[in-house]
Structures are given as C-alpha cells and as structure tokens.
Design an enzyme around this catalytic site. Structure first.
Site, PDB file in Angstrom:
ATOM      1  N   LYS A 203       0.837  -1.201   0.000  1.00 16.96           N
ATOM      2  CA  LYS A 203       0.000   0.000   0.000  1.00 16.96           C
ATOM      3  C   LYS A 203       0.877   1.259   0.000  1.00 16.96           C
ATOM      4  O   LYS A 203       0.664   2.164  -0.769  1.00 16.96           O
ATOM      5  CB  LYS A 203      -0.916  -0.026   1.232  1.00 16.96           C
ATOM      6  CG  LYS A 203      -1.875   1.122   1.278  1.00 16.96           C
ATOM      7  CD  LYS A 203      -2.796   1.005   2.470  1.00 16.96           C
ATOM      8  CE  LYS A 203      -3.507   2.334   2.675  1.00 16.96           C
ATOM      9  NZ  LYS A 203      -4.262   2.365   3.915  1.00 16.96           N
ATOM     10  N   GLU A 209      10.821  -4.817   3.659  1.00 18.14           N
ATOM     11  CA  GLU A 209      10.832  -6.226   3.237  1.00 18.14           C
ATOM     12  C   GLU A 209      10.409  -6.348   1.775  1.00 18.14           C
ATOM     13  O   GLU A 209      11.046  -7.033   0.965  1.00 18.14           O
ATOM     14  CB  GLU A 209       9.860  -7.059   4.087  1.00 18.14           C
ATOM     15  CG  GLU A 209      10.269  -7.243   5.524  1.00 18.14           C
ATOM     16  CD  GLU A 209       9.657  -6.210   6.450  1.00 18.14           C
ATOM     17  OE1 GLU A 209       9.417  -5.052   6.003  1.00 18.14           O
ATOM     18  OE2 GLU A 209       9.443  -6.533   7.633  1.00 18.14           O
ATOM     19  N   GLY A 263      -4.381  -1.809   5.506  1.00 16.55           N
ATOM     20  CA  GLY A 263      -3.687  -2.981   4.966  1.00 16.55           C
ATOM     21  C   GLY A 263      -4.319  -4.308   5.365  1.00 16.55           C
ATOM     22  O   GLY A 263      -4.580  -5.171   4.533  1.00 16.55           O
ATOM     23  N   ARG A 264      -4.627  -4.472   6.655  1.00 15.39           N
ATOM     24  CA  ARG A 264      -5.133  -5.780   7.108  1.00 15.39           C
ATOM     25  C   ARG A 264      -6.613  -5.995   6.768  1.00 15.39           C
ATOM     26  O   ARG A 264      -7.164  -7.041   7.066  1.00 15.39           O
ATOM     27  CB  ARG A 264      -4.869  -5.950   8.606  1.00 15.39           C
ATOM     28  CG  ARG A 264      -5.376  -4.820   9.455  1.00 15.39           C
ATOM     29  CD  ARG A 264      -4.838  -4.877  10.868  1.00 15.39           C
ATOM     30  NE  ARG A 264      -5.210  -3.687  11.622  1.00 15.39           N
ATOM     31  CZ  ARG A 264      -4.507  -2.562  11.647  1.00 15.39           C
ATOM     32  NH1 ARG A 264      -3.388  -2.451  10.966  1.00 15.39           N
ATOM     33  NH2 ARG A 264      -4.921  -1.521  12.365  1.00 15.39           N
ATOM     34  N   GLU A 349      -2.985  -6.485  15.519  1.00 17.47           N
ATOM     35  CA  GLU A 349      -2.501  -5.201  14.994  1.00 17.47           C
ATOM     36  C   GLU A 349      -3.615  -4.158  15.073  1.00 17.47           C
ATOM     37  O   GLU A 349      -3.348  -2.977  15.269  1.00 17.47           O
ATOM     38  CB  GLU A 349      -2.007  -5.351  13.538  1.00 17.47           C
ATOM     39  CG  GLU A 349      -1.278  -4.112  13.041  1.00 17.47           C
ATOM     40  CD  GLU A 349      -0.561  -4.328  11.719  1.00 17.47           C
ATOM     41  OE1 GLU A 349       0.675  -4.485  11.705  1.00 17.47           O
ATOM     42  OE2 GLU A 349      -1.244  -4.313  10.686  1.00 17.47           O
ATOM     43  N   HIS A 380      -2.396 -32.292  19.253  1.00 15.47           N
ATOM     44  CA  HIS A 380      -1.156 -32.966  19.648  1.00 15.47           C
ATOM     45  C   HIS A 380      -0.050 -31.955  19.934  1.00 15.47           C
ATOM     46  O   HIS A 380       1.127 -32.309  19.948  1.00 15.47           O
ATOM     47  CB  HIS A 380      -0.740 -33.945  18.552  1.00 15.47           C
ATOM     48  CG  HIS A 380      -1.823 -34.943  18.272  1.00 15.47           C
ATOM     49  ND1 HIS A 380      -1.932 -36.129  18.972  1.00 15.47           N
ATOM     50  CD2 HIS A 380      -2.878 -34.896  17.430  1.00 15.47           C
ATOM     51  CE1 HIS A 380      -3.000 -36.788  18.534  1.00 15.47           C
ATOM     52  NE2 HIS A 380      -3.594 -36.063  17.605  1.00 15.47           N
ATOM     53  N   LYS A 491      10.187  -0.373  13.311  1.00 19.09           N
ATOM     54  CA  LYS A 491      10.755  -0.169  11.974  1.00 19.09           C
ATOM     55  C   LYS A 491      11.890   0.858  12.031  1.00 19.09           C
ATOM     56  O   LYS A 491      12.942   0.666  11.440  1.00 19.09           O
ATOM     57  CB  LYS A 491       9.676   0.355  11.013  1.00 19.09           C
ATOM     58  CG  LYS A 491       8.642  -0.665  10.595  1.00 19.09           C
ATOM     59  CD  LYS A 491       7.745  -0.058   9.523  1.00 19.09           C
ATOM     60  CE  LYS A 491       6.509  -0.894   9.293  1.00 19.09           C
ATOM     61  NZ  LYS A 491       5.517  -0.262   8.437  1.00 19.09           N
TER      62      LYS A 491
END
Ligand code: F6P
Length: 524
Positions: A203, A209, A263-264, A349, A380, A491
């Site tokens: 965005k 990254e 974004g999310r 977030e 498990h 960041k």
C-alpha cells in the site's frame, strides 16, 4: 443504566458465573442453544458453550448501546472518518459491496473507483488464465510471484492455500514476504523467468521487506531476460503511484489501492489480484459475495442475534471480566493452517492498544493474545494446556459440514474431534475415583463456527465475520482499530541498527544490544 453501573454489574455477574458449571447453564435455560446459536451467512455460530448467561448478555448489550456500536458500523459503512488518527475512512465493506451499491469515503463517491478497479482485475485475471498475457519472449505467463507482507500478503496467501480445490488450471502462485532472502529465493526457485510475473503489493510502497524482495526479483528477471524484463514481468499494487514510478514499474502495470482501506482489511481490493488470477473464474467474486453477505448481516441485524458483533461482546467479556487474556483459533481444515496468522494480524494489529482514539488511557483490553493451529494437529501440540493448564483459554472451533475430499469417514472423524474437544473442555472429568493428575476442571469456554463448506463464499463470510468482531471490540474499548503506530517504532529502530551493523557502531547503545552487535560484526 450508566457506564459505571454496567461495569459493576458485569463484575458481579462474572464472579457469580465463575462458580457455576458451564454444563448446568443449559439446564437453567432450555432455550440456550436457540438464543446463542445464530444462523449467519455461510455459517452457524454457536456461542452456547461460552461462559455467559442471559443477564450478562443483557448487560453487555446495554454497554453496546451506550457505546453506539451500531451507529459506529453505520458511520463506517457511510465512509465517515472513523480512522481518526490518520483522518481516513475505513471502507473495506465498499470493496465487496454488490455492483451498483452506493459508497462514499469522507463524502466523496468511491463506488466507480471500486468497480473500475475490480473490472481491471477481472480483465487481467481472465487474460492470464486464457494465456493471453505474454512475457518478453512471447510465452504466456503462468506463474505469479506475489511479493508483499502483512496485510499485503496474509490474505491472498491464506486463501490461495485454503481454496486449492478452486485453483485455475495451469496457473501457479508463489509468495514471498520475509526480509530473510531465503523467502524470495525459495519463491523464485524453479520458476521459468520467461513465464513468470512478479506482483509487488504494498500500500505504501515503502515497506523494507517488500522493496528488498522486489529488488531481488527484478535482478533475477533482468539477469535472465535483460534490462527491459520488468515492463512485461512486473506489476504493482499500491496507493503510492509516485514510488512505483521511481521503482521503475510502468503506469500501465499498476493496480490502485486507496487510503480509505487499511492494509489488514485490504484482501478485497487489488491486493487480491494474484489470488483472483490463481483461482477459477468467478471464485474471487464469490469470496467478495460471502463477505458482502456477512456485511449485510452485521449492519442490519440487532446485536443480540448478530453473529460477529455478539462474538465481539463475548471476547470483550472473556478478556475483561473473566480474566482470559488469550484466545485460540483452531480451524478443523488442514488447508486453513494459515488462518491463525491472518487473524493475529487482524485482531492484534488492530486492537493491541492501550490508548483510546481520543487519547485517554483505555480501561479495557480490546485484543486477546491470539494463537492457534489447524485441528487435529493442534490437539497434539497445545491442547494439553487447554484442558489442564492453569489459565483457561477460550477457543474458536471452526469446522465444515461438507466433505470435499470424498472421504466421509475421515471427514466425520475430523468433525467428531472438533465436537469432542469443545465438549471435553466444557464438561471436564471429575470424580472421587479419578486420580488428581487425570482430573480436568472443565468449564472452559468455546465458540463453534460451523461453516457449510470450505468454499469461496463461506471463507469470504468467515474473514468478514472476524473483521466485524474486531471492530466491535475496538468500539467497546474506545480504541482505533485502523491505525498501527506501535509497528512504526520497531521499523525506525531496525533502520538505525542496519546502519550500525554495517559500521560496527555501538555508540550510545544499551549494553545488551552493544554486546550482540559486537558478536555479529566480529570476523568469524
Ligand atoms: O505491519 C505494519 C504494516 O503497516 C501493516 O499494517 C501492513 O499490512 C504491512 O505493514 C504492509 O504494508 P504495505 O502494504 O504498505 O507494504
């Protein structure tokens, strides 16, 4: 009833309920399953195994009214500035609204933008699946490498895996998110550059990254196909058109995101482009339709019978009155293994905040600590703790009625395990003849979301369910679910340390970080 008296009553009710065995509440209220089992689009949501009764629910409903929960949802859908710290609307619902629906963001009409972008996506996806998008050597593109992180990665990655049965034949999707170069190297490994296209999704188009991985991918393309490779092998999805131009991706190869979607919450936008192209025609539209159906349910149903909003009230109750700070998400479908990661970002977030939107300290927690894994594997791994650990953990069990693998016996086994676990957590085992180590306290709450099928429609509805639940919690606690200032500090500090690692510079840094920098930069 004012806020203070609601809080006092909720605390009293919580104290009373904690001494009450969960199974007995079914005897107290024979209508319990009808009152707390809700039919919503694509799913039956069963909240009856939660440690809540009618009085507590009534009280929570009063709080929702006081906080104007439904008013907030109406304002959000109307495109008001609900993301106050960034002065933005939060119009994720507009992205999946049926064509022709009216949508505004801060008074501006956005429906035509949404429809134009959706049509552009469809055109791209159709052409790709038809082998009509050609690389620089004239061969059709058949592999998309999706490069993005967080909200620009998790949704498409989750649904690409979950909807494997709906994959478009001949199209391969790969994903790279991590700054660890192994991720992009793995994604590119074995790809044929002539038939590969890199889809860079960010965005802001400033995420380290994503830019680092995009650079690696571009270098790989250039190495194999020459300097002009990116014109036919790279496309971008972003709201930062200037940064894309600077990166060197042609304007014709750009899909647009808008600042009125976080974004999310953006899977439904052009962020879902590679997913749309990697699924059979119409499947992504079904994802949108499922989410839109859940939006209609969330916006138009009274809170008492509104599945996502009720789920938000219960999560608020569990965290703040029953003292349960964690939450396990356990989908009983191996292809939903990534759902807990997706929901970690969405819930934590959005709501991992201690300050209200207006600046005052938040009195209540809006975000549980979310973890999870797919059942039956999770049984498990961490289920021992769920049954006998000191801290009760509310669980979301997610199952699917339809057997899509044509293996009725195993499918029944999966569902029996899901039902068995939620029932065992509720009833426990106690008795005079049981050794203490084998005693289970029971009384451990869970929600079961029983979906019709692992289908595009149901998964769209499921993800929208959790979005609305998340916003509900934020409204109850007064936090802004659409910003993420906490992520920014990390960041900046990482950026500072990158420079320090290059120069072995520890000046003014704390002793722990200094010692670590010295070890990292010391020649081996
Ligand atoms: O993790 C922080 C964050 O800003 C998320 O909110 C977002 O989804 C992700 O980074 C990626 O951001 P972008 O799409 O701008 O690259």
């Amino acid at each position: 009833m004012n806020e203070k008296s609601i809080m006092v009553e909720l605390s009293d009710l919580a104290a009373r309920l904690s001494t009450h065995a969960l199974v007995t509440v079914f005897d107290d209220d024979p209508q319990r399953i009808n009152n707390l089992g809700i039919q919503a689009p694509g799913m039956f949501a069963d909240f009856s195994k939660q440690r809540i009764d009618k009085k507590a629910l009534d009280c929570l409903l009063k709080l929702a009214e006081l906080r104007d929960l439904t008013g907030f949802f109406a304002r959000m859908r109307a495109g008001d500035t609900v993301n106050t710290s960034e002065s933005r609307a939060a119009q994720h619902m507009a992205l999946r609204a049926p064509e022709g629906a009216r949508s505004l963001a801060q008074g501006k009409t956005i429906a035509p933008l949404v429809e134009a972008e959706r049509n552009k996506m469809r055109l791209f996806a159709n052409k790709l699946r038809a082998g009509k998008i050609k690389g620089i050597t004239g061969r059709p593109i058949s592999t998309l490498v999706h490069v993005g992180i967080g909200g620009s990665d998790l949704g498409p990655r989750l649904l690409a895996q979950a909807l494997r049965r709906f994959s478009a034949p001949g199209i391969t999707l790969r994903f790279a998110a991590n700054l660890d170069a192994a991720d992009i190297n793995d994604a590119l490994e074995g790809c044929d550059p002539e038939t590969t296209m890199v889809v860079v999704v960010s965005k802001t188009f400033s995420t380290r990254e994503t830019l680092a991985n995009a650079n690696v991918a571009r270098a790989w393309l250039v190495q194999h196909l020459g300097e002009n490779a990116s014109s036919k092998h790279m496309i971008a999805v972003s709201s930062n058109l200037a940064a894309i131009r600077e990166f060197g991706i042609a304007p014709d190869n750009v899909f647009t995101m808008y600042d009125w979607v976080g974004g999310r919450y953006s899977l439904w936008s052009a962020v879902g482009l590679s997913l749309m192209a990697g699924l059979k025609e119409g499947a992504f539209d079904e994802v949108l339709a499922g989410a839109a159906a859940m939006d209609t349910h969330a916006l138009n149903t009274p809170v008492r019978t509104n599945a996502p909003l009720l789920s938000g009230l219960i999560s608020y109750w569990n965290q703040n009155f029953l003292g349960m700070q964690t939450r396990a998400i356990v989908p009983y479908a191996s292809r939903l293994a990534l759902l807990p990661s997706y929901l970690q970002q969405l819930i934590m977030e959005s709501n991992g905040k201690s300050v209200q939107a207006a600046g005052a300290p938040a009195d209540h927690a809006a975000s549980p600590i979310v973890f999870g894994a797919e059942g039956t594997n999770a049984q498990h791994a961490f289920f021992q703790h769920l049954h006998q650990g000191r801290h009760p953990v509310p669980v979301d069990f997610i199952g699917f009625v339809q057997d899509q693998e044509h293996n009725p016996s195993q499918h029944r086994g999966v569902l029996a395990n899901m039902l068995g676990q939620s029932r065992a957590l509720m009833i426990g085992t106690q008795g005079d003849n049981i050794e203490p180590q084998k005693t289970m306290p029971g009384n451990r709450p869970s929600t079961t979301l029983l979906l019709d099928a692992l289908s595009p429609f149901c998964l769209g509805a499921l993800l929208a369910f959790y979005e609305h639940e998340t916003v509900t919690l934020a409204v109850l606690c007064g936090v802004n679910p659409f910003d993420q200032w906490g992520v920014e500090l990390g960041k900046h500090v990482a950026l500072d340390l990158q420079g320090r690692l290059e120069n072995a510079d520890t000046d003014g840094i704390d002793p722990s970080t200094t010692a670590l920098i010295e070890r990292i930069t010391k020649p081996l």
